[in-house]
Design a protein around this motif. Structure first.
Motif, mmCIF file in Angstrom:
data_model
loop_
_atom_site.group_PDB
_atom_site.id
_atom_site.type_symbol
_atom_site.label_atom_id
_atom_site.label_comp_id
_atom_site.label_asym_id
_atom_site.label_seq_id
_atom_site.Cartn_x
_atom_site.Cartn_y
_atom_site.Cartn_z
ATOM 1 N N LEU A 15 27.616 -1.082 72.558
ATOM 2 C CA LEU A 15 27.555 -2.252 72.884
ATOM 3 C C LEU A 15 27.655 -3.475 73.546
ATOM 4 O O LEU A 15 27.021 -4.151 74.521
ATOM 5 N N ALA A 16 29.114 -3.536 73.279
ATOM 6 C CA ALA A 16 29.417 -4.585 74.188
ATOM 7 C C ALA A 16 30.057 -4.391 75.397
ATOM 8 O O ALA A 16 29.593 -5.345 76.167
ATOM 9 N N ASP A 17 29.935 -3.061 75.565
ATOM 10 C CA ASP A 17 29.878 -2.527 77.059
ATOM 11 C C ASP A 17 29.079 -2.635 78.065
ATOM 12 O O ASP A 17 28.897 -2.105 79.012
ATOM 13 N N ALA A 18 27.745 -2.409 76.835
ATOM 14 C CA ALA A 18 26.571 -1.523 78.104
ATOM 15 C C ALA A 18 26.172 -2.897 78.777
ATOM 16 O O ALA A 18 26.499 -4.187 79.492
ATOM 17 N N ASP A 19 25.762 -1.469 80.156
ATOM 18 C CA ASP A 19 25.324 -2.629 81.355
ATOM 19 C C ASP A 19 23.488 -2.667 81.715
ATOM 20 O O ASP A 19 23.466 -3.031 82.179
ATOM 21 N N THR A 20 22.982 -1.765 81.219
ATOM 22 C CA THR A 20 21.405 -2.075 81.194
ATOM 23 C C THR A 20 20.926 -2.374 79.426
ATOM 24 O O THR A 20 21.556 -2.017 78.989
ATOM 25 N N LEU A 21 20.241 -3.124 78.954
ATOM 26 C CA LEU A 21 19.118 -3.804 78.766
ATOM 27 C C LEU A 21 18.044 -2.350 78.373
ATOM 28 O O LEU A 21 17.074 -2.603 79.427
ATOM 29 N N ALA A 22 18.067 -1.718 76.879
ATOM 30 C CA ALA A 22 16.415 -0.771 76.871
ATOM 31 C C ALA A 22 16.704 -0.325 75.706
ATOM 32 O O ALA A 22 17.271 -0.522 75.582
ATOM 33 N N PHE A 23 15.356 -0.768 75.243
ATOM 34 C CA PHE A 23 15.390 -0.429 73.963
ATOM 35 C C PHE A 23 14.146 0.673 73.397
ATOM 36 O O PHE A 23 13.392 0.879 72.110
ATOM 37 N N GLY A 24 14.272 1.547 74.217
ATOM 38 C CA GLY A 24 13.712 3.086 74.335
ATOM 39 C C GLY A 24 13.956 4.027 75.272
ATOM 40 O O GLY A 24 15.078 3.897 75.999
ATOM 41 N N GLY A 25 13.625 4.998 75.947
ATOM 42 C CA GLY A 25 13.171 6.204 75.860
ATOM 43 C C GLY A 25 13.807 5.206 78.054
ATOM 44 O O GLY A 25 12.467 4.574 77.946
ATOM 45 N N VAL A 26 13.887 5.531 79.208
ATOM 46 C CA VAL A 26 14.214 5.698 80.093
ATOM 47 C C VAL A 26 14.172 5.879 81.772
ATOM 48 O O VAL A 26 13.949 7.570 80.749
ATOM 49 N N GLY A 27 13.444 6.207 82.588
ATOM 50 C CA GLY A 27 12.945 7.043 83.668
ATOM 51 C C GLY A 27 11.798 8.063 82.925
ATOM 52 O O GLY A 27 11.614 8.563 81.966
ATOM 53 N N GLU A 52 29.403 -6.598 56.650
ATOM 54 C CA GLU A 52 30.329 -6.869 57.198
ATOM 55 C C GLU A 52 30.174 -6.515 58.604
ATOM 56 O O GLU A 52 30.695 -6.692 59.942
ATOM 57 N N LEU A 53 28.504 -6.490 59.551
ATOM 58 C CA LEU A 53 28.014 -6.234 60.541
ATOM 59 C C LEU A 53 27.514 -7.203 61.103
ATOM 60 O O LEU A 53 28.013 -7.819 62.463
ATOM 61 N N ALA A 59 30.134 -11.960 66.993
ATOM 62 C CA ALA A 59 31.229 -12.153 67.978
ATOM 63 C C ALA A 59 31.029 -11.500 69.384
ATOM 64 O O ALA A 59 31.225 -12.365 70.518
ATOM 65 N N LEU A 60 30.097 -10.868 69.468
ATOM 66 C CA LEU A 60 29.576 -9.891 70.369
ATOM 67 C C LEU A 60 28.638 -10.851 71.707
ATOM 68 O O LEU A 60 28.615 -10.843 72.766
ATOM 69 N N LEU A 61 27.969 -11.771 70.873
ATOM 70 C CA LEU A 61 27.672 -13.066 71.844
ATOM 71 C C LEU A 61 28.669 -14.219 72.936
ATOM 72 O O LEU A 61 28.022 -14.260 73.620
ATOM 73 N N ASP A 62 30.123 -13.703 72.477
ATOM 74 C CA ASP A 62 30.456 -14.378 73.584
ATOM 75 C C ASP A 62 31.609 -13.319 74.261
ATOM 76 O O ASP A 62 32.149 -13.988 75.860
ATOM 77 N N ARG A 63 31.708 -12.334 73.921
ATOM 78 C CA ARG A 63 32.544 -11.504 74.465
ATOM 79 C C ARG A 63 32.276 -10.609 75.017
ATOM 80 O O ARG A 63 32.666 -9.464 75.680
ATOM 81 N N ALA A 64 31.404 -9.691 74.870
ATOM 82 C CA ALA A 64 30.343 -8.612 75.289
ATOM 83 C C ALA A 64 29.502 -9.136 76.649
ATOM 84 O O ALA A 64 29.263 -9.798 77.093
ATOM 85 N N ALA A 72 23.207 -7.867 71.097
ATOM 86 C CA ALA A 72 23.886 -8.516 69.678
ATOM 87 C C ALA A 72 22.628 -9.075 69.116
ATOM 88 O O ALA A 72 22.310 -9.398 68.025
ATOM 89 N N ALA A 73 22.500 -10.668 70.004
ATOM 90 C CA ALA A 73 21.074 -11.245 68.731
ATOM 91 C C ALA A 73 19.905 -10.792 68.756
ATOM 92 O O ALA A 73 19.523 -11.385 67.941
ATOM 93 N N GLU A 74 19.328 -9.670 68.995
ATOM 94 C CA GLU A 74 17.920 -8.629 68.549
ATOM 95 C C GLU A 74 18.316 -8.951 67.371
ATOM 96 O O GLU A 74 18.301 -8.676 66.532
ATOM 97 N N LEU A 75 20.057 -7.533 67.292
ATOM 98 C CA LEU A 75 20.583 -7.184 66.149
ATOM 99 C C LEU A 75 20.655 -8.304 64.515
ATOM 100 O O LEU A 75 19.888 -8.056 63.644
#
Length: 121
Positions: A15-27, A52-53, A59-64, A72-75
């Motif tokens: 998630l931290a390294d994600a380059d694309t946002l998709a909430f379902g299948g793509v293509g 725990e999560l 933390a991902l809100l600042d560094r992802a 992260a915000a959705e979760l």
């Protein structure tokens, strides 16, 4: 030094390294991106490991990456409505561009515009 592994380390890294946002299948094939699979795994894990999560997601809100911040915000929204709203406020106004996928359609927006839309929901 031995590293202690925590639940969801791999998924949070994706998630931290994600380059694309998709909430379902793509293509045409409707394949799930690795970050999308990680999102669903963490979403499921929130039920049992929310305490725990949650700080790790915050933390991902600042560094992802921009996509990682949105994931992260959705979760956080799934974990606690107030935490999610705070996350969207924190992301609103951020100019970073994020690529989005909805089925076969690829688009882009900014983190701030995405956050502002979520705050209107």
């Amino acid at each position: 030094m031995l590293w202690k592994r925590h639940a969801f380390d791999d998924e949070l890294r994706l998630l931290a390294d994600a380059d694309t946002l998709a909430f379902g299948g793509v293509g045409i094939a409707g394949a799930l991106l690795p970050a999308t699979k990680a999102y669903f795994a963490v979403e499921e894990g929130l039920r049992q490991h929310g305490a725990e999560l949650r700080p790790r997601l915050e933390a991902l809100l600042d560094r992802a990456t921009p996509a990682g911040r949105v994931y992260a915000a959705e979760l956080l929204t799934h974990a606690d409505a107030a935490a999610g709203r705070a996350a969207w406020h924190r992301l609103s106004g951020q100019p970073a561009e994020v690529k989005t996928f909805s089925g076969c359609i690829m688009s882009s927006t900014t983190v701030g515009r995405y956050a502002e839309e979520r705050l209107r929901d």
